[in-house]
Design a protein around this motif. Structure first.
Motif, PDB file in Angstrom:
ATOM      1  N   LEU A 193       0.823  -1.220  -0.031  1.00  0.00           N
ATOM      2  CA  LEU A 193      -0.008   0.100   0.001  1.00  0.00           C
ATOM      3  C   LEU A 193       0.678   1.229   0.160  1.00  0.00           C
ATOM      4  O   LEU A 193       1.783   1.376   0.697  1.00  0.00           O
ATOM      5  N   SER A 194       0.433   2.192  -0.755  1.00  0.00           N
ATOM      6  CA  SER A 194       0.910   3.601  -0.669  1.00  0.00           C
ATOM      7  C   SER A 194       0.545   4.227   0.594  1.00  0.00           C
ATOM      8  O   SER A 194      -0.558   3.746   1.125  1.00  0.00           O
ATOM      9  N   SER A 195       1.139   5.442   0.651  1.00  0.00           N
ATOM     10  CA  SER A 195       0.605   6.230   1.792  1.00  0.00           C
ATOM     11  C   SER A 195      -0.774   6.494   1.608  1.00  0.00           C
ATOM     12  O   SER A 195      -1.606   6.687   2.361  1.00  0.00           O
ATOM     13  N   GLU A 196      -1.299   6.855   0.487  1.00  0.00           N
ATOM     14  CA  GLU A 196      -2.559   7.338  -0.095  1.00  0.00           C
ATOM     15  C   GLU A 196      -3.384   6.244   0.001  1.00  0.00           C
ATOM     16  O   GLU A 196      -4.502   5.861   0.440  1.00  0.00           O
ATOM     17  N   GLY A 197      -3.068   4.737  -0.023  1.00  0.00           N
ATOM     18  CA  GLY A 197      -3.713   3.539   0.223  1.00  0.00           C
ATOM     19  C   GLY A 197      -4.103   3.289   1.776  1.00  0.00           C
ATOM     20  O   GLY A 197      -5.202   2.968   1.995  1.00  0.00           O
ATOM     21  N   ARG A 198      -3.201   3.753   2.481  1.00  0.00           N
ATOM     22  CA  ARG A 198      -3.222   3.407   3.817  1.00  0.00           C
ATOM     23  C   ARG A 198      -4.396   4.301   4.276  1.00  0.00           C
ATOM     24  O   ARG A 198      -5.223   3.993   5.189  1.00  0.00           O
ATOM     25  N   VAL A 199      -4.414   5.632   3.856  1.00  0.00           N
ATOM     26  CA  VAL A 199      -5.568   6.491   4.337  1.00  0.00           C
ATOM     27  C   VAL A 199      -6.701   5.946   3.699  1.00  0.00           C
ATOM     28  O   VAL A 199      -7.722   6.087   4.080  1.00  0.00           O
ATOM     29  N   GLN A 200      -6.768   5.604   2.445  1.00  0.00           N
ATOM     30  CA  GLN A 200      -7.991   4.953   1.860  1.00  0.00           C
ATOM     31  C   GLN A 200      -8.592   4.097   2.633  1.00  0.00           C
ATOM     32  O   GLN A 200      -9.785   3.811   2.851  1.00  0.00           O
ATOM     33  N   ALA A 201      -7.639   3.212   3.022  1.00  0.00           N
ATOM     34  CA  ALA A 201      -8.339   1.823   4.019  1.00  0.00           C
ATOM     35  C   ALA A 201      -8.835   2.257   5.208  1.00  0.00           C
ATOM     36  O   ALA A 201      -9.852   1.788   5.538  1.00  0.00           O
ATOM     37  N   ARG A 202      -8.286   3.251   5.718  1.00  0.00           N
ATOM     38  CA  ARG A 202      -8.743   3.963   6.973  1.00  0.00           C
ATOM     39  C   ARG A 202     -10.210   4.347   6.704  1.00  0.00           C
ATOM     40  O   ARG A 202     -11.133   4.418   7.541  1.00  0.00           O
ATOM     41  N   ARG A 203     -10.109   5.300   5.612  1.00  0.00           N
ATOM     42  CA  ARG A 203     -11.494   5.979   5.279  1.00  0.00           C
ATOM     43  C   ARG A 203     -12.573   5.235   5.113  1.00  0.00           C
ATOM     44  O   ARG A 203     -13.673   5.392   5.477  1.00  0.00           O
ATOM     45  N   THR A 204     -12.285   3.836   4.432  1.00  0.00           N
ATOM     46  CA  THR A 204     -13.275   2.881   4.113  1.00  0.00           C
ATOM     47  C   THR A 204     -13.985   2.525   5.313  1.00  0.00           C
ATOM     48  O   THR A 204     -15.170   2.423   5.666  1.00  0.00           O
ATOM     49  N   GLY A 205     -13.036   1.954   6.393  1.00  0.00           N
ATOM     50  CA  GLY A 205     -13.724   1.784   7.782  1.00  0.00           C
ATOM     51  C   GLY A 205     -14.643   2.742   8.429  1.00  0.00           C
ATOM     52  O   GLY A 205     -15.622   2.427   9.024  1.00  0.00           O
ATOM     53  N   GLU A 206     -14.155   3.974   8.287  1.00  0.00           N
ATOM     54  CA  GLU A 206     -14.994   5.241   8.986  1.00  0.00           C
ATOM     55  C   GLU A 206     -16.198   5.343   8.227  1.00  0.00           C
ATOM     56  O   GLU A 206     -17.227   5.565   8.916  1.00  0.00           O
ATOM     57  N   MET A 207     -16.218   5.134   6.915  1.00  0.00           N
ATOM     58  CA  MET A 207     -17.207   5.149   6.238  1.00  0.00           C
ATOM     59  C   MET A 207     -18.313   4.353   6.669  1.00  0.00           C
ATOM     60  O   MET A 207     -19.588   4.650   6.832  1.00  0.00           O
ATOM     61  N   PHE A 208     -18.035   3.086   6.843  1.00  0.00           N
ATOM     62  CA  PHE A 208     -18.888   1.881   7.500  1.00  0.00           C
ATOM     63  C   PHE A 208     -19.459   2.227   8.686  1.00  0.00           C
ATOM     64  O   PHE A 208     -20.422   2.374   9.244  1.00  0.00           O
ATOM     65  N   ARG A 209     -18.475   2.540   9.625  1.00  0.00           N
ATOM     66  CA  ARG A 209     -18.754   2.985  10.937  1.00  0.00           C
ATOM     67  C   ARG A 209     -19.776   4.268  10.903  1.00  0.00           C
ATOM     68  O   ARG A 209     -20.645   4.578  11.574  1.00  0.00           O
ATOM     69  N   ASN A 210     -19.405   5.324  10.325  1.00  0.00           N
ATOM     70  CA  ASN A 210     -20.183   6.458  10.461  1.00  0.00           C
ATOM     71  C   ASN A 210     -21.663   6.194   9.817  1.00  0.00           C
ATOM     72  O   ASN A 210     -22.634   7.132  10.124  1.00  0.00           O
ATOM     73  N   ARG A 211     -21.680   5.037   8.983  1.00  0.00           N
ATOM     74  CA  ARG A 211     -23.304   5.065   8.432  1.00  0.00           C
ATOM     75  C   ARG A 211     -23.958   3.857   9.117  1.00  0.00           C
ATOM     76  O   ARG A 211     -25.043   3.662   8.782  1.00  0.00           O
ATOM     77  N   GLY A 212     -23.221   3.232  10.401  1.00  0.00           N
ATOM     78  CA  GLY A 212     -23.846   2.420  10.965  1.00  0.00           C
ATOM     79  C   GLY A 212     -24.029   0.912  10.452  1.00  0.00           C
ATOM     80  O   GLY A 212     -24.956   0.210  10.572  1.00  0.00           O
ATOM     81  N   ILE A 213     -22.955   0.726   9.284  1.00  0.00           N
ATOM     82  CA  ILE A 213     -23.216  -0.609   8.740  1.00  0.00           C
ATOM     83  C   ILE A 213     -22.286  -1.629   9.395  1.00  0.00           C
ATOM     84  O   ILE A 213     -20.995  -1.283   9.436  1.00  0.00           O
TER      85      ILE A 213
END
Length: 161
Positions: free
Chosen positions: A41-61
């Motif tokens: 993973l690039s540094s952008e990819g690491r941010v992208q992966a974290r953001r994915t998890g945040e999107m799931f948590r923020n939407r209550g999925i």
């Protein structure tokens, strides 16, 4: 909307690993157990992966089990997004070994047909695996959502901005 459907649970989410360092495939002589020999993973990819998890948590999925390919870029994507994952060789890339395609895709189809849970299942894998199963092309970090029990029934795609 796909996000709304995911709240009911039971869907299969095929996620391509997040953005990587430049390149295609892995360097010659790479070793699965040694991340230093792989395209990661690039540094952008690491941010992208974290953001994915945040999107799931923020939407209550809710996410139940998370399974991943043994490649470091997949393991890292899964753990950065969802905190934990179990390596499942069926999700390993067959990019450099196409004779494994039919066997692995067949095993994955069988598993999805038999999957019965109220929890959403996340499978972190590679472009070639997702395309072999669904016919869909996905960008790094993109998710193809499948109907429960139906390996080829695409409900939609999710993309982290």
């Amino acid at each position: 909307m796909v996000w709304e459907q995911l709240r009911t649970g039971g869907y299969i989410l095929l996620m391509r690993h997040a953005q990587t360092d430049a390149g295609v495939g892995d360097p010659p002589g790479f070793t699965l157990g040694d991340c230093r020999t792989q395209r990661n993973l690039s540094s952008e990819g690491r941010v992208q992966a974290r953001r994915t998890g945040e999107m799931f948590r923020n939407r209550g999925i809710a996410v139940g089990e998370v399974r991943t390919s043994a490649w470091c870029r997949c393991v890292d994507t899964a753990t950065l997004a969802f905190d934990n994952a179990v390596v499942w060789p069926v999700l390993n890339s067959f990019f450099d070994n196409p004779e494994r395609r039919e066997r692995q895709t067949g095993e994955l189809k069988d598993y999805i047909r038999g999957y019965r849970s109220r929890a959403n299942l996340v499978l972190v894998t590679h472009q070639v695996n997702i395309t072999a199963l669904t016919g869909e092309t996905v960008a790094a970090g993109e998710i193809v959502v499948l109907k429960p029990g139906e390996p080829g029934a695409v409900v939609g795609k999710l993309k982290v901005p």
